[in-house]
Scaffold this motif. Sequence first.
Motif, short mmCIF file in Angstrom:
data_model
loop_
_atom_site.label_atom_id
_atom_site.label_comp_id
_atom_site.label_asym_id
_atom_site.label_seq_id
_atom_site.Cartn_x
_atom_site.Cartn_y
_atom_site.Cartn_z
N ARG A 11 62.29 34.46 2.35
CA ARG A 11 61.72 35.33 3.38
C ARG A 11 60.26 34.94 3.58
N LEU A 12 59.90 34.68 4.81
CA LEU A 12 58.54 34.24 5.11
C LEU A 12 57.58 35.42 4.98
N SER A 13 56.62 35.28 4.10
CA SER A 13 55.67 36.38 3.89
C SER A 13 54.61 36.39 4.98
N THR A 14 54.03 37.55 5.20
CA THR A 14 52.97 37.67 6.21
C THR A 14 51.79 36.78 5.85
N ARG A 15 51.44 36.74 4.58
CA ARG A 15 50.29 35.94 4.14
C ARG A 15 50.52 34.46 4.40
N ALA A 16 51.72 33.98 4.02
CA ALA A 16 52.02 32.55 4.23
C ALA A 16 52.06 32.22 5.71
N PHE A 17 52.61 33.11 6.49
CA PHE A 17 52.72 32.91 7.93
C PHE A 17 51.34 32.82 8.58
N LEU A 18 50.46 33.74 8.26
CA LEU A 18 49.14 33.76 8.89
C LEU A 18 48.25 32.62 8.39
N SER A 19 48.49 32.16 7.18
CA SER A 19 47.64 31.10 6.61
C SER A 19 48.01 29.71 7.11
N ALA A 20 49.23 29.55 7.57
CA ALA A 20 49.69 28.23 8.03
C ALA A 20 49.00 27.84 9.33
N ARG A 21 49.00 26.53 9.61
CA ARG A 21 48.48 26.05 10.89
C ARG A 21 49.59 26.14 11.94
N HIS A 22 49.25 26.67 13.11
CA HIS A 22 50.24 26.95 14.15
C HIS A 22 50.01 26.07 15.37
N VAL A 23 51.12 25.76 16.06
CA VAL A 23 51.06 25.24 17.42
C VAL A 23 51.71 26.30 18.31
#
Length: 312
Positions: free
Chosen positions: A188-200
């Motif tokens: 399950r993708l955590s909020t912290r991991a999601f927000l910390s990643a680089r996004h396109v």
Amino acid sequence: MTFRTLDLNLLKVFEALMTEGSVTRAANALFMTQPAVSNALARLRESLGDPLFVRAGNGVMPTQRAAVLWNELAEALDRMRSALDPDAFDPARAKVEFSLSMSDYTAGIVMPPLCGLLARAAPQARVRTLPNNVVDIPDQLEDNRADCVLSAYINEAQYPGHIRSRSLWLVEYACFMRRDHPLASMKRLSTRAFLSARHVDVSLGGQTPPSYDVYLSARGLSRDVAALVNHYNVAYEMLRHTDMIAVLPRHLGALTPHAPYLHAMALPMLAPPRTITLFWHQRNDTVPAQRWLRQTLVDLFASGENTATPVP
């Protein structure tokens, strides 16, 4: 001026100018010369005491008086045409070109089944697509650059009154990344991991911030948008070759040629779904070919419950 004194032939010219948005195109549609159309318009202006049309770019746009008249006359003219010529539009024999404005995401869903249907039902019809950047939907329709626009709308409560619409399907989102991405092993993708990643992310009009960032900001959150592109397929391609992740339409993720290389996960914070809507100008409400095109698009893509994915 009264109904008794008005030359009703002038109404055909009025209708052509409303639907074509150009003296030249109106003349071609009526098999008349441009001077003849201009002369008819001058007579109509004199009879009705209003300019009716003013120059706008390479065409003309109706005055308020003309728009009011069209609301009253369009359906009546169409009923007369149907009564006098019940075969006013026969898709099997029609030589017509349709223009649709949409993103590469929408075109990827719409064009294959639409062209398949046209090959069977309207074999002499042609269709061309124009890029859609969301922000100029009213202008594309007002300027007659597109017959229809298939798109989400930035502020769906505020598009102009002369623009008609019909909801087609809801777009649901997921978080995409390459299959061997470090986050892909998480159950399950955590909020912290999601927000910390680089996004396109994708912004058709080049606008910032993207809509999902507006959603996050309203909750006091933010993410790292390292790249912003204006094509969905470019975003999927970037995911294959980088450690970026992206919030993208779930349905297209399954259709893209990149699908075997991508991994989709549920978002830790659901993105608000957006509605893909069919837009057209009111002047085309009763044009037979345009009505057939819109009904075809609705039959192909409008979900009965207006949820999830388009009807095959």
